[in-house]
Design a protein around this motif. Structure first.
Motif, mmCIF file in Angstrom:
data_model
loop_
_atom_site.group_PDB
_atom_site.id
_atom_site.type_symbol
_atom_site.label_atom_id
_atom_site.label_comp_id
_atom_site.label_asym_id
_atom_site.label_seq_id
_atom_site.Cartn_x
_atom_site.Cartn_y
_atom_site.Cartn_z
ATOM 1 N N ARG A 122 40.667 46.578 46.281
ATOM 2 C CA ARG A 122 41.100 45.696 45.504
ATOM 3 C C ARG A 122 42.441 44.999 45.775
ATOM 4 N N SER B 67 35.567 52.978 51.861
ATOM 5 C CA SER B 67 34.646 53.088 50.748
ATOM 6 C C SER B 67 34.611 51.415 50.215
ATOM 7 N N ASN B 68 35.054 50.296 50.648
ATOM 8 C CA ASN B 68 34.846 49.207 50.540
ATOM 9 C C ASN B 68 34.999 48.532 49.020
ATOM 10 N N LEU B 69 36.129 49.959 48.694
ATOM 11 C CA LEU B 69 36.121 49.511 47.079
ATOM 12 C C LEU B 69 38.744 49.697 47.030
ATOM 13 N N ASP C 139 38.366 41.996 44.929
ATOM 14 C CA ASP C 139 37.548 43.652 44.953
ATOM 15 C C ASP C 139 36.282 43.586 45.840
ATOM 16 N N LYS C 140 35.491 45.152 46.122
ATOM 17 C CA LYS C 140 34.803 45.688 46.993
ATOM 18 C C LYS C 140 35.389 45.193 48.227
ATOM 19 N N LEU C 141 37.336 45.113 48.733
ATOM 20 C CA LEU C 141 37.702 45.179 50.284
ATOM 21 C C LEU C 141 37.481 46.271 50.593
#
Length: 622
Positions: free
Chosen positions: A495, A491-493, A520-522
């Motif tokens: 944090r 998801s690349n969500l 974030d967006k890791l």
């Protein structure tokens, strides 16, 4: 005359010599399901050999093509050679490299071993044809070289005739060796040095000439070799590990047989090193080809380490404690998840690419670990077998796995994850900080489990992946703690958050106002650790390529630019900084432990098998 293979059944393999190599040969046969008898005249060697097999036979099975056998072979050790070999179908001698001793040994074997028994020599420098002076003509047809290098790290076994050996013996022994996880190769004719050792002897000979002529030095040679062949096995360090006296002794055989000039090789080595007591790892205070300051009693992380040490960047592997979550084995003895969830272990690795020692077994999905050598304790979390039952736990034991205690359990935790022990000099306390994944929370307690506190309590529950808490680290300098929330897969969500160690007045775990999003967006950040002096945060990410399955770092202030240090792990989880040696240890669910160079990002495998690894910690230097 047509040769017939000996009937094996319950008949043993006999190993003469319980030393470093003999016990490893024995362990490989036991792991392959063969019974083994060891003979050694020294009680301590016999005791050490049995202990080695006890502790390492399970690891050796990871190399066997069919996994763990239906049952391990039995193994015994005795002083008497006649008793040891009387029923054997195969004998392998691993006695000292003295030709007279080997000739006498084969005379005894011809006398006491069964008539169909195959007799092998593990000699690295003598052809078995040189050992036949007191052996009958019929027995000569059953004698051969069976040369092991150093299992399990190196699994090659070279077979070679004594000039009379039945040719059918070699495919027969090759099949047996493959069953034990070895990699056999057969020399087509008698050859001093077999196959690989001839190549290796030529390399050593030329390197000694380079050193004798003053063209280069050991560190430079090893550095060039490591870079050219992209390997951690480098020649000068290897000679120091073997022992320069042994190197010279082996070279003597080539010189005598081939009439070589030894003035710039073995003569130079004896004059400049051996006669001065400089033998390498055998004499760490005197050193060897490398000076004493770069020669350690225990082998370094890899053989290239001494070359790095000479350049001022010595890297050694400290003892590693790590967790096998228990989900990696393909063994048919685990037919269901219910069986797997109590297959977790705590393991200790003291040398790279050697069998680890199991300290604690039967754990329900262990995940995070830390150690306190001063208290002789280690602490770990178990995720438990059923998230709906809140059967996660926090446990402790001594460093050898005894005196196990449950610090928190009984429905308190859901799935506790990564853990860190913090000794806070400002408050005079010792606290365990850890995350509870499906509990969506961050916790701490005293090392005995008392004064348990919830530091962060996110909304949601078992199914709320966005609020799952996983990894944790503490920055005492800034009085902050950091944790990861990995988010849903792909998801690349993911944090990374931080908050103050101490609550602000009137605030609780559910309403604290000091929580910050740092990154974030890791992809899926997991475990993390901070270098407080520089404010650099390091973390593993088990998400998707290209940014996931990686080891990352970034400053927690300023531009916060994320740098990928290394990639292409197999779902990395635990990490431990060893920045004094400019390396980071990482373990992954694919069953590997790596040492990662902080500057180059180069990964070196220090352990690999079919496990599934989560938490990891190193034992600090004394």
């Amino acid at each position: 005359m047509v040769w017939s293979a000996p009937h094996i059944g319950s008949r043993p393999v006999a190993i003469l010599g319980g030393g470093v190599l003999g016990r490893r040969i024995a362990c490989s046969f036991v792991a392959g399901g063969f019974n083994v008898h060891i003979r050694d005249p020294f009680p301590q060697a016999r005791e050490d050999a049995i202990k080695y097999i006890d502790e390492n036979k399970e690891f050796y099975t990871s190399f066997c093509p069919n996994g763990k056998p239906a049952q391990y072979g039995t193994y015994t050790a005795s002083e008497d050679i006649e008793t040891t070999v009387k029923d054997a179908w195969l004998v392998i001698e691993a006695v000292p490299e003295k030709i007279e001793l080997k000739i006498d040994t084969f005379e005894e074997l011809d006398k006491y071993a069964p008539k169909d028994c195959i007799l092998g020599s593990n000699s690295s420098s003598f052809r078995s044809g040189l050992m036949l002076d007191k052996v009958s003509d019929e027995r000569k047809k059953l004698v051969c070289n069976v040369h092991y290098t150093m299992p399990p790290m190196v699994r090659t076994v070279e077979l070679m005739t004594d000039g009379y050996t039945h040719q059918e013996i070699f495919p027969f022994l090759s099949d047996v060796l493959r069953q034990c996880g070895m990699l056999p190769a057969t020399a087509r004719k008698e050859s001093t040095g077999f196959i690989f050792n001839r190549l290796w002897a030529a390399v050593k000979r030329e390197i000694l000439t380079i050193l004798a002529e003053g063209v280069s030095d050991a560190a430079e040679i090893d550095a060039l070799w490591a870079h050219m062949f992209q390997t951690s096995v480098v020649p000068c360090q290897m000679m120091d590990q073997v022992g320069l006296d042994t190197v010279a002794f082996i070279e003597d055989n080539y010189i005598n047989e081939r009439k070589l000039d030894g003035s710039l090789t073995v003569d130079w080595l004896r004059s400049n090193y051996i006669t001065q007591g400089k033998l390498g790892l055998k004499t760490p205070e005197q050193g060897g080809i490398y000076p004493p300051s770069t020669v350690a009693v225990n082998p370094p992380l890899n053989p290239a380490a001494a070359a790095q040490a000479a350049a001022g960047t010595e890297k050694q592997m400290p003892p590693i404690f790590f967790l096998d979550v228990g989900l990696g084995s393909n063994s048919p003895s685990y037919p269901s998840l219910a069986g797997l969830t109590t297959n977790g272990k705590i393991l200790r690795l003291d040398e790279p690419n050697q069998p680890p020692k199991a300290l604690v077994t039967g754990l329900p999905l262990p995940d995070g670990i830390d150690v306190d050598p001063s208290a002789n304790r280690m602490y770990w979390t178990n995720m438990g077998a059923d998230v709906t039952a809140k059967d996660g736990s926090l446990m402790s034991s001594t460093l050898d796995g005894s005196d196990k205690k449950v610090l928190l359990g009984d429905g308190v935790l859901t799935t506790p994850k990564q853990l860190v022990l913090i000794k806070d000099q400002q408050t005079g306390t010792e606290k365990l900080y850890f995350c509870d994944r499906e509990g969506c929370s961050v916790h701490r307690c005293n090392v005995d489990g008392s004064e348990h506190e919830v530091l962060v309590q996110n909304p949601g529950g078992v199914g709320d992946l966005l609020h799952w808490c996983v990894g944790i680290t503490v920055d005492l300098k800034e009085r902050k703690f950091y944790w990861t929330q990995k988010g849903p897969a792909k998801s690349n969500l993911g944090r990374i958050f931080r908050a103050n160690i101490d609550f602000l007045p009137g605030e609780t775990a559910s309403n604290r106002s000091d929580i910050e999003v740092v990154f974030d967006k890791l992809p899926e950040p997991i475990d993390l650790e901070i270098e407080a002096e520089t404010g650099v945060l390091y973390w593993t990410d088990r998400g998707e390529h290209p940014r996931g399955c990686s080891l990352n770092c970034a400053r927690v202030e300023g531009e916060k630019e994320v740098r990928i240090l290394a990639r292409r792990f197999h779902e990395p989880i635990g990490l431990k900084l060893d920045l004094a040696r400019k390396q980071i240890f990482v373990c992954d669910l694919g069953g590997s432990i790596y040492a990662v160079d902080v500057e180059t990002g180069k990964k070196t495998v220090v352990h690999r098998d079919d496990g599934s690894y989560t938490g990891l910690v190193t034992l600090p230097a004394a």
